[in-house]
Design a protein around this motif. Structure first.
Motif, PDB file in Angstrom:
ATOM      1  N   VAL A  65     105.653  12.650 143.602  1.00  0.00           N
ATOM      2  CA  VAL A  65     105.999  13.692 142.564  1.00  0.00           C
ATOM      3  C   VAL A  65     106.538  15.012 143.218  1.00  0.00           C
ATOM      4  O   VAL A  65     107.409  15.527 142.494  1.00  0.00           O
ATOM      5  CB  VAL A  65     105.057  13.791 141.339  1.00  0.00           C
ATOM      6  CG1 VAL A  65     105.380  14.549 140.344  1.00  0.00           C
ATOM      7  CG2 VAL A  65     104.772  12.453 140.785  1.00  0.00           C
ATOM      8  N   ARG A  66     105.587  15.557 143.866  1.00  0.00           N
ATOM      9  CA  ARG A  66     105.801  16.930 144.562  1.00  0.00           C
ATOM     10  C   ARG A  66     107.412  16.783 145.164  1.00  0.00           C
ATOM     11  O   ARG A  66     107.929  17.828 145.168  1.00  0.00           O
ATOM     12  CB  ARG A  66     104.930  17.226 145.540  1.00  0.00           C
ATOM     13  CG  ARG A  66     105.032  18.536 146.528  1.00  0.00           C
ATOM     14  CD  ARG A  66     104.793  19.691 145.538  1.00  0.00           C
ATOM     15  NE  ARG A  66     105.873  20.317 144.904  1.00  0.00           N
ATOM     16  CZ  ARG A  66     105.737  21.283 144.113  1.00  0.00           C
ATOM     17  NH1 ARG A  66     104.677  21.802 143.589  1.00  0.00           N
ATOM     18  NH2 ARG A  66     106.818  21.763 143.643  1.00  0.00           N
ATOM     19  N   ALA A  67     107.543  15.689 145.934  1.00  0.00           N
ATOM     20  CA  ALA A  67     108.758  15.706 146.630  1.00  0.00           C
ATOM     21  C   ALA A  67     110.302  15.559 145.570  1.00  0.00           C
ATOM     22  O   ALA A  67     111.301  16.445 145.759  1.00  0.00           O
ATOM     23  CB  ALA A  67     109.169  14.294 147.436  1.00  0.00           C
ATOM     24  N   GLU A  68     109.898  15.053 144.431  1.00  0.00           N
ATOM     25  CA  GLU A  68     110.987  15.039 143.430  1.00  0.00           C
ATOM     26  C   GLU A  68     111.062  16.474 142.685  1.00  0.00           C
ATOM     27  O   GLU A  68     112.236  16.652 142.464  1.00  0.00           O
ATOM     28  CB  GLU A  68     110.527  14.025 142.269  1.00  0.00           C
ATOM     29  CG  GLU A  68     111.625  13.591 141.407  1.00  0.00           C
ATOM     30  CD  GLU A  68     112.758  12.955 142.086  1.00  0.00           C
ATOM     31  OE1 GLU A  68     113.920  12.903 141.620  1.00  0.00           O
ATOM     32  OE2 GLU A  68     112.460  12.493 143.198  1.00  0.00           O
ATOM     33  N   LEU A  69     109.869  17.082 142.488  1.00  0.00           N
ATOM     34  CA  LEU A  69     110.121  18.487 141.864  1.00  0.00           C
ATOM     35  C   LEU A  69     110.838  19.219 142.820  1.00  0.00           C
ATOM     36  O   LEU A  69     111.576  20.328 142.558  1.00  0.00           O
ATOM     37  CB  LEU A  69     108.602  19.101 141.573  1.00  0.00           C
ATOM     38  CG  LEU A  69     107.938  18.321 140.663  1.00  0.00           C
ATOM     39  CD1 LEU A  69     106.308  18.863 140.592  1.00  0.00           C
ATOM     40  CD2 LEU A  69     108.348  18.462 139.439  1.00  0.00           C
ATOM     41  N   ASP A  70     110.525  19.386 143.977  1.00  0.00           N
ATOM     42  CA  ASP A  70     111.262  19.941 145.028  1.00  0.00           C
ATOM     43  C   ASP A  70     112.639  19.634 145.366  1.00  0.00           C
ATOM     44  O   ASP A  70     113.326  20.651 145.274  1.00  0.00           O
ATOM     45  CB  ASP A  70     110.490  19.703 146.623  1.00  0.00           C
ATOM     46  CG  ASP A  70     109.183  20.380 146.647  1.00  0.00           C
ATOM     47  OD1 ASP A  70     108.632  21.251 145.659  1.00  0.00           O
ATOM     48  OD2 ASP A  70     108.507  20.007 147.357  1.00  0.00           O
ATOM     49  N   ALA A  71     113.116  18.214 145.173  1.00  0.00           N
ATOM     50  CA  ALA A  71     114.540  18.092 145.174  1.00  0.00           C
ATOM     51  C   ALA A  71     115.373  18.577 144.133  1.00  0.00           C
ATOM     52  O   ALA A  71     116.468  19.027 144.286  1.00  0.00           O
ATOM     53  CB  ALA A  71     114.517  16.634 145.283  1.00  0.00           C
ATOM     54  N   LEU A  72     114.536  18.839 142.900  1.00  0.00           N
ATOM     55  CA  LEU A  72     115.366  19.102 141.708  1.00  0.00           C
ATOM     56  C   LEU A  72     115.236  20.816 141.433  1.00  0.00           C
ATOM     57  O   LEU A  72     115.585  21.347 140.469  1.00  0.00           O
ATOM     58  CB  LEU A  72     114.604  18.597 140.469  1.00  0.00           C
ATOM     59  CG  LEU A  72     114.684  17.005 140.292  1.00  0.00           C
ATOM     60  CD1 LEU A  72     113.758  16.256 139.178  1.00  0.00           C
ATOM     61  CD2 LEU A  72     116.390  16.806 139.932  1.00  0.00           C
ATOM     62  N   GLY A  73     114.389  21.533 142.564  1.00  0.00           N
ATOM     63  CA  GLY A  73     114.325  22.834 142.174  1.00  0.00           C
ATOM     64  C   GLY A  73     113.223  23.164 140.960  1.00  0.00           C
ATOM     65  O   GLY A  73     113.407  24.340 140.584  1.00  0.00           O
ATOM     66  N   LEU A  74     112.428  22.292 140.777  1.00  0.00           N
ATOM     67  CA  LEU A  74     111.625  22.594 139.768  1.00  0.00           C
ATOM     68  C   LEU A  74     110.147  23.135 140.218  1.00  0.00           C
ATOM     69  O   LEU A  74     109.560  22.365 141.049  1.00  0.00           O
ATOM     70  CB  LEU A  74     111.125  21.366 138.941  1.00  0.00           C
ATOM     71  CG  LEU A  74     112.290  20.994 137.933  1.00  0.00           C
ATOM     72  CD1 LEU A  74     112.014  19.531 137.296  1.00  0.00           C
ATOM     73  CD2 LEU A  74     112.380  21.804 136.939  1.00  0.00           C
ATOM     74  N   ALA A  75     109.716  24.178 139.763  1.00  0.00           N
ATOM     75  CA  ALA A  75     108.233  24.598 140.208  1.00  0.00           C
ATOM     76  C   ALA A  75     107.242  23.927 139.143  1.00  0.00           C
ATOM     77  O   ALA A  75     107.571  23.527 138.201  1.00  0.00           O
ATOM     78  CB  ALA A  75     108.207  26.101 139.996  1.00  0.00           C
ATOM     79  N   LEU A  76     105.979  24.192 139.633  1.00  0.00           N
ATOM     80  CA  LEU A  76     104.848  23.331 138.933  1.00  0.00           C
ATOM     81  C   LEU A  76     104.041  24.571 138.308  1.00  0.00           C
ATOM     82  O   LEU A  76     103.288  25.271 139.167  1.00  0.00           O
ATOM     83  CB  LEU A  76     104.105  22.497 139.737  1.00  0.00           C
ATOM     84  CG  LEU A  76     102.752  21.886 138.829  1.00  0.00           C
ATOM     85  CD1 LEU A  76     103.446  20.932 137.721  1.00  0.00           C
ATOM     86  CD2 LEU A  76     101.940  20.942 139.898  1.00  0.00           C
ATOM     87  N   CYS A  77     104.168  24.981 137.053  1.00  0.00           N
ATOM     88  CA  CYS A  77     103.466  26.142 136.758  1.00  0.00           C
ATOM     89  C   CYS A  77     101.911  25.936 136.606  1.00  0.00           C
ATOM     90  O   CYS A  77     101.223  26.513 136.789  1.00  0.00           O
ATOM     91  CB  CYS A  77     103.882  26.720 135.502  1.00  0.00           C
ATOM     92  SG  CYS A  77     103.677  25.709 133.880  1.00  0.00           S
ATOM     93  N   SER A  78     101.429  24.677 136.142  1.00  0.00           N
ATOM     94  CA  SER A  78     100.310  24.393 136.049  1.00  0.00           C
ATOM     95  C   SER A  78     100.138  22.855 135.784  1.00  0.00           C
ATOM     96  O   SER A  78     101.094  22.293 135.397  1.00  0.00           O
ATOM     97  CB  SER A  78      99.488  25.235 134.885  1.00  0.00           C
ATOM     98  OG  SER A  78     100.220  25.017 133.745  1.00  0.00           O
TER      99      SER A  78
END
Length: 256
Positions: free
Chosen positions: A52-65
């Protein structure tokens, strides 16, 4: 007064919970395409945290919480390990309505939150408390259950104010947000009739909540999080309109 720069906008993935259960990565891609720079998770839907972290990074999405149950039971270390791997620095959760039926129950609940905060600290993470409306409807000797809870929580426990449920509980969410000071790190923004947990959400300005006042109320807030629990509107359309409403009025920062 809106902070300068304003908070970053994020989408709470509960808004798309059913679809995310079947296709989390497709949901993330659609949220990113709307212009959202960040999301708040409610589940990993069986995926490994690193994936999931890799997918967030690929999409340029931060994880606020991340919303995750308070890590206090025998599974606490597994929960904390997973969300540390995901890259979450703040875990957010709530107490149950029955935990606000007496002062003793509130203190027992606060003890659970405090123990969760101590466990999270070992992993370099913090715990934030997210309200619903029982915290405000239940009053003891002139004090709301929320006030009693805040007094019992350790200062390291941060706050996430759900402005809609605060309004549903009978308090002014903007005034409440302003009163919470630096402890308030994020707010959930939504609009609707503010009657109860089965409400259907509507576009900002079509319900009874003064979303703009709530979004402006506290300059310490770092994240303005859009959450639509359920709606008769198409959810992506509603999230897109919410984005345009907040970013267009400079109440939040996004990607476009």
């Amino acid at each position: 007064m809106t902070p300068s720069p304003p908070p970053v906008i994020a989408a709470q993935l509960w808004s798309l919970h059913s679809e995310a259960a079947d296709d989390l990565f497709g949901v993330l891609a659609k949220v990113a395409a709307l212009g959202y720079p960040a999301v708040e998770t409610i589940s990993l839907y069986g995926h490994q945290p690193a994936r999931v972290r890799a997918e967030l990074d690929a999409l340029g999405l931060a994880l606020c919480s991340a919303h995750a149950p308070f890590p206090v039971d025998e599974d606490a270390d597994n929960v904390l390990d997973a969300y540390e791997e995901l890259g979450a620095d703040t875990l957010v959760w709530s107490l149950e309505p029955e935990e606000f039926t007496s002062v003793d129950a509130i203190h027992l609940g606060a003890d659970r939150v405090n123990r969760a905060a101590a466990n999270a600290a070992v992993h370099g993470m913090t715990i934030a408390y997210h309200n619903h409306f029982a915290e405000f409807r239940n009053v003891f000797d002139g004090r709301t259950a929320y006030d009693i809870l805040l007094d019992a929580l350790e200062p390291c426990v941060l706050l996430q104010l759900d402005t809609y449920w605060a309004h549903t509980g009978g308090v002014d969410p903007a005034a409440l947000a302003a009163s919470l000071g630096d402890r308030l790190v994020s707010v959930h923004l939504k609009d609707g009739p503010a009657r109860g947990m089965d409400d259907y959400m509507v576009p900002f300005g079509d319900g009874v909540v003064d979303v703009q006042a709530a979004a402006r109320a506290n300059p310490a807030v770092r994240w303005n999080i859009v959450e639509m629990d359920r709606s008769h509107h198409d959810m992506y359309e509603l999230l897109g309109r919410s984005y345009t409403h907040l970013v267009g009025r400079e109440l939040a920062r996004g990607k476009r």
